[in-house]
Write an enzyme that holds these catalytic residues in place. Structure first.
Site, mmCIF file in Angstrom:
data_model
loop_
_atom_site.group_PDB
_atom_site.id
_atom_site.type_symbol
_atom_site.label_atom_id
_atom_site.label_comp_id
_atom_site.label_asym_id
_atom_site.label_seq_id
_atom_site.Cartn_x
_atom_site.Cartn_y
_atom_site.Cartn_z
ATOM 1 N N LYS A 80 34.260 12.106 23.039
ATOM 2 C CA LYS A 80 33.078 11.352 22.622
ATOM 3 C C LYS A 80 32.644 10.410 23.744
ATOM 4 O O LYS A 80 33.488 9.767 24.386
ATOM 5 C CB LYS A 80 33.399 10.555 21.356
ATOM 6 N N SER A 155 28.628 8.393 13.579
ATOM 7 C CA SER A 155 28.009 8.504 14.880
ATOM 8 C C SER A 155 28.531 9.668 15.718
ATOM 9 O O SER A 155 27.922 10.076 16.693
ATOM 10 C CB SER A 155 28.243 7.207 15.660
ATOM 11 N N SER A 179 32.584 7.060 11.194
ATOM 12 C CA SER A 179 32.008 7.897 12.240
ATOM 13 C C SER A 179 32.866 9.078 12.666
ATOM 14 O O SER A 179 32.416 9.917 13.446
ATOM 15 C CB SER A 179 31.672 7.046 13.469
#
Length: 504
Positions: A80, A155, A179
């Site tokens: 990420k 997210s 997330s």
């Protein structure tokens, strides 16, 4: 589907260790998959092709020389784009950090490198991890491989979509209010938020420091546990890191037995606002756990009702503090010209240009909550409610070993569907937020498709602090039982994967 792309991380590691398949070949196949599908999915923001191949060749050389390899050596992984990785841009999906290349690695990245894992590149996310759909990314939204017109969660939608698109077998995520778990739920993958302090935050771009927690993402329970074991452990560089042994999550994932476990169904996490298909799959999963020998009890956590409001006071306050460092003066975007006469003007222009609307909204809300005359009424009161929510968990865990709920109230929604209704968007994390406020472990595991739209549904398992292994025990048992019922993994039912190679 190519046999390499469809293989589990554990299987790929076995092939590398035995010489059945080289790490370089496995890496090339995944890089080719990214090249073919990323123009459609937009899960990766940066791909480090040469560095990934170099790492893979190094693993193959180690095996050829007879060196012992780690449990995930040679396995590709997506990271990420909040984790600092020296040599590749780390942007947090924001114009504020566009093109910024960190001079150091996060602790998690260092641990992946030490485990000889192959980092493919950096994945998309909501800007500075603020969102539930990956629509706020400055570099375009990520699409859900199950339905390209729907969101992949947020997210960490880039990581979850990379898994569901078979671009990578493993990915890292961060979880501040859901997330990791919410994207896992809506893409039919697995994601676990470890106990707060269980995985180091050092070198991870901060959103809300008392809530942020890195964790593992994968397509099945064992792979997630294997990655968890690599990522977790004490780190003196993180003052909140827990100095205690990592729970044996791998053994728990392999146990696949819930006989005698007390599983609590949280009454406050269901009912009005929950999609019928989500509730149906959840009820079936709970009944299946009962059939597998677990004792099902109903548990009330009355203060969970206030978790969303509590979160949206504490989180923006910490966002306001953490994002003050992006001032256009030291690094990142700097806006100004010869007519600029003060540092304040540079800061104002840089922050106006560099931050998106959602980030600005949360900074303003947090600054207000922390301002003189309002601190006690808002931020102070929210911290008191946070304590009451933690006590709800403490009381619940005297009655049961784990708590369960739907991971999300709905399945993946269509792009733009909630953009103008912020409360509806924020409610995507209704089930996941309590565990961030309390700091306990929680994970999302796929339990089927909703009848109304054939989109994935996730079940959330919440465990006490430093009892992360219980999440994997329940998830592993469910995975095995449901695979027997379905005739294979859920992701084998994903429609039209080959259509991802057709550029829209």
């Amino acid at each position: 589907m190519n046999d390499t792309l469809n293989a589990t991380a554990a299987e790929l590691a076995r092939r590398v260790a035995t010489g059945e398949q080289s790490a370089e070949e496995i890496t090339r196949i995944h890089l080719e998959r990214i090249e073919a599908t990323n123009p459609v999915v937009n899960s990766f923001l940066a791909v480090g092709t040469e560095r990934a191949l170099e790492t893979a060749r190094g693993v193959d050389a180690k095996r050829a020389s007879g060196q012992e390899l780690s449990a995930l050596a040679g396995v590709p992984i997506a990271v990420k784009d909040l984790f600092c990785y020296q040599g590749l841009p780390t942007t947090a999906s924001s114009r504020m950090l566009e093109g910024w290349i960190p001079p150091y690695n996060s602790t998690v990245v260092d641990r992946l490198i030490a485990a000889d894992m192959v980092i493919l590149g950096k994945t998309n996310l909501d800007e500075f991890a603020m969102g539930s759909s990956t629509e706020t990314s400055a570099f375009g939204p990520t699409r859900n491989p199950w339905d390209l017109d729907r969101i992949p969660g947020g997210s960490g939608g880039g990581s979850s979509a990379a898994l569901a698109a078979f671009q990578a077998p493993l990915a890292t995520g961060t979880d501040t209010g859901g997330s990791i778990r919410q994207p896992a739920a809506v893409t039919g993958t697995v994601g676990v938020k470890p106990t707060y302090g269980g995985v180091s935050r050092y070198g991870v771009i901060a959103m809300a420091s008392s809530l942020d927690q890195p964790g593992p993402c994968a397509r099945n329970v064992l792979d997630t546990a294997l990655l968890h074991q690599v990522m977790a452990g004490h780190d003196p560089m993180d003052s909140t890191s827990i100095k205690a042994p990592v729970p044996d999550v791998v053994a728990a994932a392999q146990r696949r037995d819930v006989r005698g476990m007390r599983i609590g169904v949280v009454t406050e996490l269901g009912g009005e606002g929950y999609a019928p298909g989500v509730e149906a799959r959840f009820a079936e999963a709970v009944e299946l756990l009962r059939e597998l020998g677990a004792k099902i009890v109903e548990v009330s956590c009355p203060y969970f009702e206030y978790a969303l409001a509590t979160y949206y006071l504490i989180m923006p306050a910490e966002v306001s503090s953490n994002l003050a460092r992006y001032d256009g003066m030291r690094y990142g975007l700097r806006v100004g010209d010869d007519g600029i006469t003060s540092a304040e003007q540079v800061m104002r222009l840089s922050r106006a240009a560099g931050f998106g609307d959602e980030v600005k909204r949360r900074i303003i809300l947090g600054t207000y909550a922390l301002s003189a005359g309002y601190y006690d009424a808002y931020y102070g009161s929210a911290q008191k409610m946070r304590t009451l929510i933690s006590r709800d968990f403490d009381q619940a865990f005297t009655q049961c070993d784990v708590l369960v709920s739907p991971s999300t109230p709905t399945t993946a929604f269509r792009f733009g569907e909630k953009s103008d209704d912020l409360l509806a968007m924020y409610k995507s994390d209704l089930c996941t937020i309590p565990s961030n406020l309390a700091g306990n472990a929680a994970g999302s595991f796929p339990i089927g498709l909703a009848d109304e739209d054939d989109m994935p549904v996730g079940l959330q398992v919440m465990a006490p602090v430093m009892a992360d292994d219980r999440c994997y025990r329940v998830g592993g048992a469910l995975e095995e039982a449901l695979a027997d019922r379905w005739g294979g993994p859920l992701l084998e039912r994903i429609p039209s994967l080959d259509s991802l190679e057709v550029t829209r």
